[in-house]
Design an enzyme around this catalytic site. Structure first.
Site, PDB file in Angstrom:
ATOM      1  N   SER A   1      -9.784   1.416   3.213  1.00 50.40           N
ATOM      2  CA  SER A   1      -8.751   2.264   2.542  1.00 50.40           C
ATOM      3  C   SER A   1      -7.946   1.592   1.472  1.00 50.40           C
ATOM      4  O   SER A   1      -7.061   1.890   0.642  1.00 50.40           O
ATOM      5  CB  SER A   1      -8.057   3.570   3.167  1.00 50.40           C
ATOM      6  OG  SER A   1      -7.238   2.716   3.907  1.00 50.40           O
TER       7      SER A   1
ATOM      8  N   THR B   1      -7.351   0.991   9.998  1.00 49.26           N
ATOM      9  CA  THR B   1      -7.546   1.443  11.260  1.00 49.26           C
ATOM     10  C   THR B   1      -8.880   1.179  11.706  1.00 49.26           C
ATOM     11  O   THR B   1      -9.274   0.899  13.021  1.00 49.26           O
ATOM     12  CB  THR B   1      -7.699   3.220  11.145  1.00 49.26           C
ATOM     13  OG1 THR B   1      -6.360   3.666  10.526  1.00 49.26           O
ATOM     14  CG2 THR B   1      -7.854   3.885  12.518  1.00 49.26           C
TER      15      THR B   1
ATOM     16  N   LYS C   1       0.894  -1.243  -0.139  1.00 47.96           N
ATOM     17  CA  LYS C   1       0.215   0.040   0.105  1.00 47.96           C
ATOM     18  C   LYS C   1       0.874   1.269   0.029  1.00 47.96           C
ATOM     19  O   LYS C   1       1.865   1.251   0.790  1.00 47.96           O
ATOM     20  CB  LYS C   1      -0.738  -0.079   1.348  1.00 47.96           C
ATOM     21  CG  LYS C   1      -1.931   0.938   1.371  1.00 47.96           C
ATOM     22  CD  LYS C   1      -2.762   0.863   2.507  1.00 47.96           C
ATOM     23  CE  LYS C   1      -3.784   1.855   2.696  1.00 47.96           C
ATOM     24  NZ  LYS C   1      -4.687   1.594   3.842  1.00 47.96           N
TER      25      LYS C   1
ATOM     26  N   GLY D   1     -11.533  -1.208   9.478  1.00 49.34           N
ATOM     27  CA  GLY D   1     -12.254  -1.619   8.227  1.00 49.34           C
ATOM     28  C   GLY D   1     -11.274  -1.753   7.141  1.00 49.34           C
ATOM     29  O   GLY D   1     -11.681  -2.144   6.090  1.00 49.34           O
ATOM     30  N   SER D   2     -10.221  -1.025   7.106  1.00 47.60           N
ATOM     31  CA  SER D   2      -9.555  -0.700   5.877  1.00 47.60           C
ATOM     32  C   SER D   2      -8.644  -1.931   5.144  1.00 47.60           C
ATOM     33  O   SER D   2      -8.353  -1.810   4.078  1.00 47.60           O
ATOM     34  CB  SER D   2      -8.467   0.311   6.009  1.00 47.60           C
ATOM     35  OG  SER D   2      -9.166   1.493   6.102  1.00 47.60           O
TER      36      SER D   2
END
Length: 559
Positions: A178, A199, A97, A201-202
């Site tokens: 994200s 943080t 990422k 659900g990302s």
């Protein structure tokens, strides 16, 4: 010569048939092929880059290719030939990422021009561990800008630098966020796997809608050093892969204590558990799995578009029972609604962001825009022509600045302790203890906040897809499709902190019984395979030798 040429061609065809399909290839498939000499890491890198090139202009999931990926692959191939092997990840390409610093020629931007050109003092610990394990960092994946912590009015997968990422299972599919690019890239076999951050659900949310496995580790199991932060109390770094076992291999490589992240000092074991060995097909047998129905009822009010998820989830409970697990259904987690109503997490994460962002900027070796605070970042973003403002607002930052304090305030700690109480004794840990449970299970759609605020782990695996005839639903921003035929969804197992070994076993056993992932096909996928790259390499080598017309030399060099 004709007979010899036919034999060589037949041998090449047999070899090509033995090559794994990159859409589904697992780590053990790739490691075996590398070890046997069926293909090289250079071949893998070339194939993955070609696959990225095929789909990236449509789905925009990869923002950078490591310019040194091929030379690193060649070095690792040479090391393997000389008898050096760093382990299962030796020579295996992985994507990271674009908020996880690699300390090489690639940028670490969080999707913002504010960090373009910035330099970190050294790689993130996660990137360093992957390199030490022999992995090739192939490139960086797109994300929802600033890990989805900027706007109340934006779309998942959008960033100023990366543009709009889309999912691969329906045209203009919302990829969720994200870690959007990591989910989409993994789904399409653009690397073995990808690393995301979470943080709230990302990792598990993009895994959910992209038909892949996601492991959101306990906060503190993996280091966050030189990872662009949101919240030190909730941020964690974890793998996204096409199978539980592949995710387990990667988690084993990146987990561990790090003096540069003091949260890792809470790891309760000196030796990291063998997460790969936890992948036992009988792991569900004898386990007690709880279903907190009040969480489902809070979000699911008989909405027709959610019916397929609930139908598949209830069938999954029967799969657990058939695996000799005891399902303890209709549990109530009394802290869930007070947790959501209290707004504690908002205060915690916003205060953390004010403090932690300034801390990240202070560590940079080069900071071309001289941004040192959230206020500076907001000013830059609102004035930069390519940052999408004001169409995509900065209201989350404005709200954080209105707090007037960081995470050293008593107001912070009262909110933090409250959320731990509601998510712990009145939530996850309370349910586990009160009902003698091994884990809890929910549709991934409903799972993330409780583990997020407690810092507890989650493993999500594919569960199903929306059927034909499903009504198309768009996101609030209006540019992406959130619900439509063929959009995937998953199921999540979660429990107390540092319970990854147990959860990986449960998820693996469920995955092996159901094998859902193979039943959901992307609407778009790359076509390049290893055979294409190897054949082209042979052709070019023969051409350079002036032997392009000599098929016997061309074919013989590949055998």
């Amino acid at each position: 010569m004709g007979k010899s040429r036919h034999l060589l061609t037949q041998q090449w065809q047999n070899k090509a048939r033995a090559l794994p399909s990159l859409l589904e290839a697992g780590l053990e498939d790739l490691a075996s092929g590398l070890e046997s000499g069926l293909f090289t890491s250079v071949d893998l890198v070339k194939a993955y880059i070609a696959r990225i090139d095929e789909v990236n202009s449509t789905l925009r999931m990869v923002t950078q290719i490591n310019p040194d990926a091929l030379s690193i692959a060649a070095e690792l191939d040479t090391a393997r030939t000389a008898g050096t092997n760093h382990g299962p990840l030796h020579g295996i390409p992985i994507l990271l990422k674009d908020s996880i610093a690699t300390g090489d020629k690639m940028e670490n931007t969080a999707g913002s021009y504010a960090l373009l050109g910035a330099r970190v003092p050294e790689p993130s610990t996660v990137a360093a561990k992957l390199k030490e394990a022999g992995a090739i960092i192939l490139g960086k994946t797109s994300l929802s800008q600033w890990a989805n912590f900027r706007s109340f009015n934006s779309s998942n997968g959008w960033s100023a630098i990366g543009g709009q990422t889309e999912g691969a299972y329906y045209p203009r599919q919302d990829p969720s966020g994200s870690s959007s690019g990591s989910g989409v890239a993994t789904a399409l076999g653009l690397a073995l796997a990808a690393i995301g951050t979470e943080t709230d659900g990302s990792i598990i949310s993009p895994a959910n809608v992209n038909n892949v496995v996601g492991i959101k580790p306990t906060v503190g199991l993996t280091s966050r050093y030189m990872v662009v932060p949101v919240s030190e109390h909730q941020d964690t770094v974890g793998p996204m892969a096409r199978s539980v076992k592949d995710a387990a291999y990667i988690l084993s490589a990146i987990a561990g204590k790090d003096p540069k992240d003091n949260y890792t000092s809470a790891i309760p074991f000196e030796t990291i558990p063998d997460y790969v060995a936890a992948c036992d097909p009988s792991a569900l047998s004898g386990k007690r799995i709880g279903v907190p129905r009040n969480v489902i009822r809070y979000w699911f009010h008989g909405s027709p578009e959610m019916d397929p998820i609930m139908t598949a989830f209830n069938a999954a409970l029967n799969t657990l029972r058939a695996s000799n697990a005891t399902v303890v259904d209709d549990l109530i987690l009394p802290g869930y609604e007070p947790l959501l109503a209290g707004g504690f997490e908002t205060v915690v994460v916003e205060a953390d962001f004010v403090t932690n962002l300034a801390g990240y900027f202070s560590k940079l070796a080069a900071n071309p825009h001289n941004i040192t605070s959230l206020a500076d970042l907001q000013s830059f973003t609102q004035s930069h022509p390519f940052e999408g403002f004001p169409e995509r607002d900065t209201l989350i930052w404005e709200e954080a600045l209105r707090l007037g304090h960081g995470n050293d305030s008593p107001l912070f700690w009262s909110n933090y302790t409250a959320q731990l109480y509601y998510a712990g004794p009145l939530g996850i840990t309370g349910a586990l203890a009160n009902h003698s449970l091994d884990a809890l299970v929910l549709p991934t759609e409903f799972v993330w906040t409780l583990p997020a605020v407690l810092g507890a782990p989650v493993v999500t695996v594919p569960l199903g897809k929306f059927p034909q005839g499903t009504s198309k639903v768009r996101n609030r921003f209006g540019n992406l499709v959130t619900t439509a035929p063929n959009v995937p969804f998953g199921i999540s197992f979660f429990a107390e902190r540092f319970s990854e070994e147990k959860l990986i076993g449960l998820a693996y056993a469920f995955e092996q019984r159901t094998k859902v992932r193979a039943t959901v096909e992307p609407y778009i996928k790359p076509k390049t395979e290893l055979a294409d790259v190897i054949t082209e390499g042979i052709r070019l080598a023969a051409q350079q030798k002036g032997a392009i017309e000599r098929t016997d030399i061309w074919m013989e060099s590949s055998l």
